[in-house]
Structures are given as C-alpha cells and as structure tokens.
Design a protein around this motif. Structure first.
Motif, PDB file in Angstrom:
ATOM      1  N   LEU A   1       0.803  -1.213   0.000  1.00 19.71           N
ATOM      2  CA  LEU A   1       0.000   0.000   0.000  1.00 19.71           C
ATOM      3  C   LEU A   1       0.838   1.267   0.000  1.00 19.71           C
ATOM      4  N   GLY A   2       2.108   1.165   0.371  1.00 21.74           N
ATOM      5  CA  GLY A   2       2.950   2.358   0.407  1.00 21.74           C
ATOM      6  C   GLY A   2       2.352   3.418   1.306  1.00 21.74           C
ATOM      7  N   ASP A   3       2.215   4.645   0.781  1.00 20.10           N
ATOM      8  CA  ASP A   3       1.640   5.727   1.577  1.00 20.10           C
ATOM      9  C   ASP A   3       0.146   5.914   1.277  1.00 20.10           C
ATOM     10  N   ASN A   4      -0.478   4.880   0.703  1.00 18.94           N
ATOM     11  CA  ASN A   4      -1.905   4.945   0.395  1.00 18.94           C
ATOM     12  C   ASN A   4      -2.737   4.480   1.582  1.00 18.94           C
ATOM     13  N   TYR A   5      -3.886   5.100   1.763  1.00 18.76           N
ATOM     14  CA  TYR A   5      -4.789   4.716   2.849  1.00 18.76           C
ATOM     15  C   TYR A   5      -5.600   3.486   2.492  1.00 18.76           C
ATOM     16  N   ILE A   6      -5.953   3.365   1.224  1.00 19.79           N
ATOM     17  CA  ILE A   6      -6.761   2.236   0.778  1.00 19.79           C
ATOM     18  C   ILE A   6      -6.315   1.787  -0.603  1.00 19.79           C
ATOM     19  N   ALA A   7      -6.698   0.560  -0.938  1.00 13.72           N
ATOM     20  CA  ALA A   7      -6.587   0.061  -2.301  1.00 13.72           C
ATOM     21  C   ALA A   7      -7.942  -0.499  -2.692  1.00 13.72           C
ATOM     22  N   GLY A   8      -8.354  -0.263  -3.930  1.00  9.59           N
ATOM     23  CA  GLY A   8      -9.644  -0.755  -4.389  1.00  9.59           C
ATOM     24  C   GLY A   8      -9.695  -0.794  -5.904  1.00  9.59           C
ATOM     25  N   VAL A   9     -10.806  -1.286  -6.408  1.00  8.30           N
ATOM     26  CA  VAL A   9     -11.002  -1.401  -7.854  1.00  8.30           C
ATOM     27  C   VAL A   9     -11.727  -0.167  -8.371  1.00  8.30           C
ATOM     28  N   LYS A  10     -11.230   0.376  -9.456  1.00  9.59           N
ATOM     29  CA  LYS A  10     -11.843   1.561 -10.056  1.00  9.59           C
ATOM     30  C   LYS A  10     -13.313   1.284 -10.368  1.00  9.59           C
ATOM     31  N   ASP A  11     -14.177   2.185  -9.905  1.00  4.89           N
ATOM     32  CA  ASP A  11     -15.624   1.997 -10.055  1.00  4.89           C
ATOM     33  C   ASP A  11     -16.115   2.716 -11.308  1.00  4.89           C
ATOM     34  N   LEU A  12     -15.944   2.078 -12.454  1.00  5.43           N
ATOM     35  CA  LEU A  12     -16.331   2.700 -13.711  1.00  5.43           C
ATOM     36  C   LEU A  12     -17.833   2.982 -13.800  1.00  5.43           C
TER      37      LEU A  12
ATOM     38  N   LYS B   1      -4.838   3.501  -4.064  1.00  8.53           N
ATOM     39  CA  LYS B   1      -4.181   2.617  -5.032  1.00  8.53           C
ATOM     40  C   LYS B   1      -5.240   1.802  -5.759  1.00  8.53           C
ATOM     41  N   CYS B   2      -5.219   1.837  -7.089  1.00  6.75           N
ATOM     42  CA  CYS B   2      -6.169   1.067  -7.884  1.00  6.75           C
ATOM     43  C   CYS B   2      -5.595  -0.320  -8.163  1.00  6.75           C
ATOM     44  N   ILE B   3      -6.433  -1.340  -7.953  1.00  6.84           N
ATOM     45  CA  ILE B   3      -6.001  -2.715  -8.133  1.00  6.84           C
ATOM     46  C   ILE B   3      -6.846  -3.380  -9.219  1.00  6.84           C
ATOM     47  N   ASP B   4      -6.501  -4.611  -9.548  1.00  7.55           N
ATOM     48  CA  ASP B   4      -7.093  -5.298 -10.694  1.00  7.55           C
ATOM     49  C   ASP B   4      -8.594  -5.540 -10.513  1.00  7.55           C
ATOM     50  N   LEU B   5      -9.317  -5.381 -11.599  1.00  4.42           N
ATOM     51  CA  LEU B   5     -10.764  -5.569 -11.625  1.00  4.42           C
ATOM     52  C   LEU B   5     -11.182  -6.945 -11.130  1.00  4.42           C
ATOM     53  N   ALA B   6     -10.315  -7.941 -11.264  1.00  4.73           N
ATOM     54  CA  ALA B   6     -10.653  -9.302 -10.843  1.00  4.73           C
ATOM     55  C   ALA B   6     -11.002  -9.378  -9.359  1.00  4.73           C
ATOM     56  N   TYR B   7     -10.509  -8.425  -8.569  1.00  2.52           N
ATOM     57  CA  TYR B   7     -10.763  -8.437  -7.126  1.00  2.52           C
ATOM     58  C   TYR B   7     -12.115  -7.826  -6.740  1.00  2.52           C
TER      59      TYR B   7
ATOM     60  N   ASP C   1     -18.414   7.852  -1.527  1.00  3.29           N
ATOM     61  CA  ASP C   1     -17.910   9.199  -1.806  1.00  3.29           C
ATOM     62  C   ASP C   1     -16.997   9.667  -0.679  1.00  3.29           C
ATOM     63  N   ILE C   2     -17.403   9.393   0.553  1.00  2.00           N
ATOM     64  CA  ILE C   2     -16.598   9.814   1.702  1.00  2.00           C
ATOM     65  C   ILE C   2     -15.210   9.186   1.646  1.00  2.00           C
ATOM     66  N   ILE C   3     -15.156   7.902   1.369  1.00  2.00           N
ATOM     67  CA  ILE C   3     -13.871   7.207   1.272  1.00  2.00           C
ATOM     68  C   ILE C   3     -12.993   7.837   0.198  1.00  2.00           C
ATOM     69  N   ASN C   4     -13.576   8.081  -0.972  1.00  2.00           N
ATOM     70  CA  ASN C   4     -12.792   8.614  -2.087  1.00  2.00           C
ATOM     71  C   ASN C   4     -12.354  10.054  -1.864  1.00  2.00           C
TER      72      ASN C   4
ATOM     73  N   SER D   1     -10.287   9.873 -11.713  1.00  2.36           N
ATOM     74  CA  SER D   1      -9.363   8.944 -12.357  1.00  2.36           C
ATOM     75  C   SER D   1      -9.004   7.785 -11.434  1.00  2.36           C
ATOM     76  N   ASN D   2      -9.205   7.970 -10.130  1.00  4.16           N
ATOM     77  CA  ASN D   2      -8.914   6.910  -9.159  1.00  4.16           C
ATOM     78  C   ASN D   2     -10.088   6.704  -8.207  1.00  4.16           C
ATOM     79  N   TYR D   3     -11.295   6.842  -8.721  1.00  4.26           N
ATOM     80  CA  TYR D   3     -12.496   6.668  -7.893  1.00  4.26           C
ATOM     81  C   TYR D   3     -12.779   5.174  -7.781  1.00  4.26           C
ATOM     82  N   VAL D   4     -12.749   4.638  -6.561  1.00  5.54           N
ATOM     83  CA  VAL D   4     -12.855   3.192  -6.369  1.00  5.54           C
ATOM     84  C   VAL D   4     -14.180   2.807  -5.728  1.00  5.54           C
ATOM     85  N   ASN D   5     -14.576   1.570  -5.963  1.00  2.26           N
ATOM     86  CA  ASN D   5     -15.772   1.012  -5.354  1.00  2.26           C
ATOM     87  C   ASN D   5     -15.476   0.607  -3.910  1.00  2.26           C
ATOM     88  N   GLY D   6     -16.438   0.853  -3.015  1.00  2.00           N
ATOM     89  CA  GLY D   6     -16.217   0.582  -1.597  1.00  2.00           C
ATOM     90  C   GLY D   6     -16.507  -0.838  -1.171  1.00  2.00           C
TER      91      GLY D   6
END
Length: 230
Positions: free
Chosen positions: A54-65, A148-154, A137-140, A93-98
């Motif tokens: 995760l490095g300095d990221n608070y969360i990782a998730g899949v981009k919510d297209l 951090k955006c991760i693979d859609l498979a997750y 929205d709050i998370i993002n 550009s990095n909006y993820v699903n919760g």
C-alpha cells in the motif's frame, strides 16, 4: 458497533453502510485489513490481495467505472448543486468502489483519516444532505491522493460488464484482459441486482450453488424449487 459513533446527517441509506469507516477504530490491534461487502463471493485465495504494497496509500480498491459513468452522465444533469460542492474533491481517475477494500489501518489512524470519515458522515455535504454515493464518496474524498487502484478481478461486478467495456481505455485494460477477468474473477460483487432477487445469469448461478451448499450444512436458506437444478 454503537451507531452513535457515526450519527449521520439526514440520510436515506442504512447506517450499516457506514460501518466500514470504523474499521481503524474497531480493530486497533490490526495494521491492515481486507474489507468485503456482504454481497460478494470469494473464489480464490486472498493472500496476494492482502499482501499488496500500500505504500503511503490509505486504501486500495477497484476503479468503479459504473459510478464514474453515472457521475459523468447523470449527476451533472440531476444533482448539479451536490456535484459543484464535491467535484473538486473527487479524483475520478482513481475513484474506487467501496465493496472490496484493502485498508491501511495504521496510516488511517496516524493521519486521523478515521476522524475525517466520521466528521463527513455527521455533516454530509452541507449539514443537510448526505453524499450521493454515501460512504463510497466519503472514502474517495477523504483518501484522495492516497488511493491505489487494483485489478478488476478483485471486485468484478457482472451487472456492469457493458459499462466496463465502454470504459476500457479509462480502466487501462485490453479487451482480452477483460475477457480473462470475466472468465476467472477472484471476487464477484453482486452490486445492484441481487441473485436472491433476480437469478437470471451464469454469475448468479454461482451464488445459488453456494446457497445450496450452505443450506445442506444446516443453514436456513429458502430456495425456490425452480433453482434446484443449479
């Protein structure tokens, strides 16, 4: 969980949807966790997901297209006042699903992002209304710049395959990669339409198969006779 820890502004969402925002508070002994919504099926080992750097990221998730698409096409027309107040805070550009998240609990506590979560729940956009996509929205917004955006498979949402195909360029997938994910997802997330309400496709059949297995283990799940062949 004590709901008083959240006390959301006037909201039509279930307060339970905000519980994920309390993870850093509720499990202080943990430095990291995987959060999963209840409407998911996990088909593979999650060790690799948990071990993501995760490095300095608070969360990782899949981009919510689908949500990005909705914001672009619908909210601009129907909820302009809300959008004006949050669009400058949201990084689409990095909006993820919760629904599936790897959470850097240690860093969230260190930088008091957990307190920011609770403040945003309690005050909403303008002390009168909640965010359009509530906790997501709050998370993002709170984690903006540290996602951090991760693979859609997750976090594969079968109901939105068509939307994902439209947005392949934004998701940085090729058509071939998407087909591989559709064939072998790690986590299926039944967002929106639920298989127990609308069992009409192959992905829903996977949920029903596990429901049958759970019933055979003594779980009290009512399953319609028409699904006994699954």
């Amino acid at each position: 969980i004590d709901d008083k820890m959240l006390n959301p502004v006037d909201d039509d969402a279930s307060i339970a949807t905000y519980y994920r925002l309390l993870a850093a508070d509720m499990i202080p002994q943990c430095q990291k966790c995987i959060y999963l919504d209840a409407d998911v099926i996990v088909l593979s080992d999650l060790t690799e997901l948990y071990n993501i750097d995760l490095g300095d990221n608070y969360i990782a998730g899949v981009k919510d297209l689908p949500s990005i698409f909705t914001y672009e096409k619908m909210y601009w027309n129907f909820l302009p006042q809300k959008i004006d107040k949050i669009s400058d805070l949201l990084d689409f550009s990095n909006y993820v699903n919760g629904g599936v998240l790897v959470m850097n609990l240690e860093l969230i506590r260190k930088h008091k992002i957990n307190e920011k979560f609770k403040f945003m729940v309690q005050h909403g956009i303008d002390d009168k209304s909640s965010y359009p996509y509530h906790d997501q929205d709050i998370i993002n917004i709170a984690c903006n710049g540290h996602i951090k955006c991760i693979d859609l498979a997750y976090n594969f949402m079968p109901n939105f395959i068509s939307v994902v195909k439209e947005k392949l360029d934004q998701a940085e997938y090729t058509a071939q990669q998407l087909e591989a994910i559709i064939t072998s997802p790690v986590i299926i997330h039944y967002a929106m339409e639920k298989p127990w309400n609308q069992p009409f496709n192959d992905f829903f059949a996977i949920w029903w198969r596990y429901a049958h297995e759970a019933a055979l283990q003594g779980k009290f799940i009512q399953i319609s006779n028409k699904f006994n062949e699954i």
